[in-house]
Design an enzyme around this catalytic site. Structure first.
Site, PDB file in Angstrom:
ATOM      1  N   SER A 262       1.915   2.906   2.322  1.00 16.16           N
ATOM      2  CA  SER A 262       2.691   4.162   1.737  1.00 16.16           C
ATOM      3  C   SER A 262       2.235   4.137   0.037  1.00 16.16           C
ATOM      4  O   SER A 262       0.869   2.712   0.508  1.00 16.16           O
ATOM      5  CB  SER A 262       4.592   3.690   1.106  1.00 16.16           C
ATOM      6  OG  SER A 262       4.456   2.564   0.315  1.00 16.16           O
ATOM      7  N   LYS A 263       2.249   5.262  -0.708  1.00 13.46           N
ATOM      8  CA  LYS A 263       1.302   4.950  -2.139  1.00 13.46           C
ATOM      9  C   LYS A 263       1.370   4.307  -2.761  1.00 13.46           C
ATOM     10  O   LYS A 263       0.479   3.533  -3.033  1.00 13.46           O
ATOM     11  CB  LYS A 263       2.523   5.955  -2.362  1.00 13.46           C
ATOM     12  CG  LYS A 263       1.830   7.631  -1.793  1.00 13.46           C
ATOM     13  CD  LYS A 263       1.468   8.540  -2.732  1.00 13.46           C
ATOM     14  CE  LYS A 263       0.474   9.167  -2.406  1.00 13.46           C
ATOM     15  NZ  LYS A 263      -0.909   8.692  -2.581  1.00 13.46           N
ATOM     16  N   ARG A 264       2.797   3.145  -2.565  1.00 14.98           N
ATOM     17  CA  ARG A 264       3.230   1.892  -3.272  1.00 14.98           C
ATOM     18  C   ARG A 264       2.157   0.883  -3.164  1.00 14.98           C
ATOM     19  O   ARG A 264       1.742   0.495  -3.630  1.00 14.98           O
ATOM     20  CB  ARG A 264       4.507   1.390  -3.150  1.00 14.98           C
ATOM     21  CG  ARG A 264       5.311   2.304  -4.075  1.00 14.98           C
ATOM     22  CD  ARG A 264       6.445   0.884  -3.849  1.00 14.98           C
ATOM     23  NE  ARG A 264       6.760   1.180  -2.636  1.00 14.98           N
ATOM     24  CZ  ARG A 264       7.419   1.549  -2.096  1.00 14.98           C
ATOM     25  NH1 ARG A 264       7.932   2.660  -1.889  1.00 14.98           N
ATOM     26  NH2 ARG A 264       8.266   1.708  -0.410  1.00 14.98           N
TER      27      ARG A 264
END
Ligand code: GLU
Length: 506
Positions: A262-264
């Site tokens: 994910s973006k994280r």
């Protein structure tokens, strides 16, 4: 009878930038085509106009070009079965739908878009198994048993039908996957699925089959999250009497916690890596190892070696882990191997995109800077950022920590004055690293102080930082005039009231 020449395709939906998972799929297809002397086709799957945008189409082309995954057929190149924008192929889809109706393999469904599973069947994100289509709700639909009169009535009322595949719930569909082996799907879990919406728009599974067949695709290599679509596609091939291609579902990409990327976790789109100053060749080398291994402990490989060694048989079943630290290491390795001129060209390219464009980015100068920073840097952007003080003739803003650490005492000001005097004695031409070093060492000897007492404030003056590459080289590359001007600027600043440590320096 010889095997048909290999034809593979990359079929992105332009609903976002090119994800690293999509890039890996494109790369595996490209390598398979190049390894086998086959054809790599690019097909933009843009039938669902509510979800795609032209901006993303362009971004996908750009990312593929940046990675040097050139396509043989498709947008910009044409090809015998083109064009390869899926929305331009509706006639073909329509003809196949007609054929399925004639063969009684589909029936008209009047349930209407709300009640029915007309939504797009594609996962939104290639790396997300969860977003694969849930079991469809064909159980609610009774249109298969409409009498001709009821049908006439509905048509008379202006209701437009979708088309639903007739699926025998008692049978099974077997996917014989090159990577995953034999996978059996009971057809009861598939249900009668929609292939054409009531507005006439073809859904992904159907359009993909019609296009793959028309383009004579021999191997479909795609992310594992599409495995659940494959039995549906096989049913369509079967109903049309077409020979299906071979399928190879390549493993999902997970983060280091073995969860969806994910973006994280950091950058997940190819353009982000470009902006961060990664080298496309390093990213490609990293991606090729996500689910494939050349055997042994080999990791760093040239493109030619990848083409030579890539086989689908070498693709593994287990998830691939996206290890950012490994990518950074790999990029550093590639950066080190790049000829300084070439690296300089890339640094300049990056600097030219900045606003304002720095004023000192001529090739010779940047090449000298690169020579100094190349060994330590992880990315092109790091060279552009860490070397920022090299790329301008103008003043620089010293970092507060550096000022506090090395320039807060009255002694520092005195040392800096002495450095200025010693360096101003050198001529511009003779301003070599050796000359700078000699001047500083001479000073240290004369004053019986350590050279560091002079070097620290000098470094803050010319680089604005507390750490930098060898200061003698740094001064030599900056040149006499810029070095002296920066020392003057720092002296002036330190003597201003409220400068760092000013209370002690007056
Ligand atoms: N448009 C689909 C996607 O982007 C293509 C899947 C396939 O390769 O069949 O996921």
């Amino acid at each position: 009878m010889g095997a048909a020449p290999v034809r593979v395709r990359f079929a992105p939906s332009p609903t976002g930038f090119l994800h690293v998972g999509g890039a890996r799929t494109a790369l595996f297809n490209w390598l398979f085509a190049r390894h086998n002397g086959g054809t790599f086709v690019l097909r933009v799957e843009d039938t669902d106009s509510t979800r795609y945008s032209d901006e993303y189409v362009d971004a996908i082309y750009r990312a593929l070009r940046w990675l040097e995954l050139d396509w043989d057929e498709g947008p910009d190149v044409g090809g015998p079965f083109g064009p390869y924008r899926q929305r331009e192929r509706v006639e073909l889809h329509r003809a196949a739908a007609k054929e399925l109706l004639a063969r009684n393999a589909v029936y008209e469904c009047f349930c209407g878009p709300k009640k029915m599973d007309e939504r797009s069947e594609e996962p939104d994100d290639e790396s997300d198994p969860e977003s694969a289509p849930a079991a469809e709700r064909s159980g609610e639909c009774t249109c298969a048993s409409l009498t001709p009169r009821m049908r006439e009535e509905l048509i008379g009322q202006g209701v437009r039908p979708a088309l639903r595949m007739r699926v025998d719930p008692l049978r099974a569909v077997v996917v014989d996957d090159i990577v995953r082996g034999r996978v059996e799907f009971p057809a009861g879990t598939i249900g009668d699925f929609v292939i054409v919406k009531s507005d006439g728009g073809p859904l992904y599974n159907f359009a993909a089959v019609v296009d793959d067949h028309a383009m004579q695709i021999t191997h479909v290599i795609r992310g594992e999250e599409h495995l659940a679509n494959t039995p549906k596609q096989l049913l369509i091939y079967e109903a049309l009497g077409w020979q299906p291609p071979r399928f190879a579902h390549i493993p999902i990409i997970l983060n280091e916690q073995r969860r969806k990327l994910s973006k994280r976790d950091g950058a997940t789109f190819v353009n982000e890596y470009e902006a961060l100053g990664y080298l496309p060749e390093a990213l490609v080398n990293f991606l090729v190892l996500l689910g494939w291994s050349p055997g042994g402990n080999r990791e760093l490989m040239t493109r030619a070696e990848m083409v030579r060694d890539f086989t689908i048989e070498g693709v593994v079943k287990h998830p691939a882990i996206f290890d950012h630290a490994k990518l950074a290491w790999m990029n550093k390795e590639y950066l080190k191997q790049l000829p300084p001129d070439e690296l300089a060209r890339r640094v300049i390219e990056l600097l030219e995109q900045r606003t304002p464009v720095p004023d000192r980015i001529d090739a010779d100068h940047v090449a000298r800077v690169v020579g100094l920073l190349q060994e330590r840097a992880y990315t092109v952007a790091e060279i552009a950022d860490q070397g920022a003080y090299f790329f301008t003739r103008g003043p620089i803003e010293p970092a507060p920590e550096a000022l506090a650490k090395y320039c807060a005492s009255p002694e520092a000001v005195a040392r800096l004055r002495e450095v200025r005097e010693a360096l101003s004695a050198a001529s511009s031409d003779g301003f070599t690293p050796e000359a700078v070093e000699k001047a500083i060492r001479g000073l240290a000897e004369r004053t019986a102080l350590k050279a560091a007492a002079f070097i620290h404030p000098l470094r803050v003056a010319v680089t604005g930082q507390a750490v930098s590459p060898g200061i003698f080289e740094v001064c030599a590359i900056l040149g006499r005039d810029v070095t002296l001007a920066r020392i003057d600027a720092l002296l002036e600043r330190l003597q201003r009231p409220h400068a760092v440590g000013a209370e002690q320096s007056v």
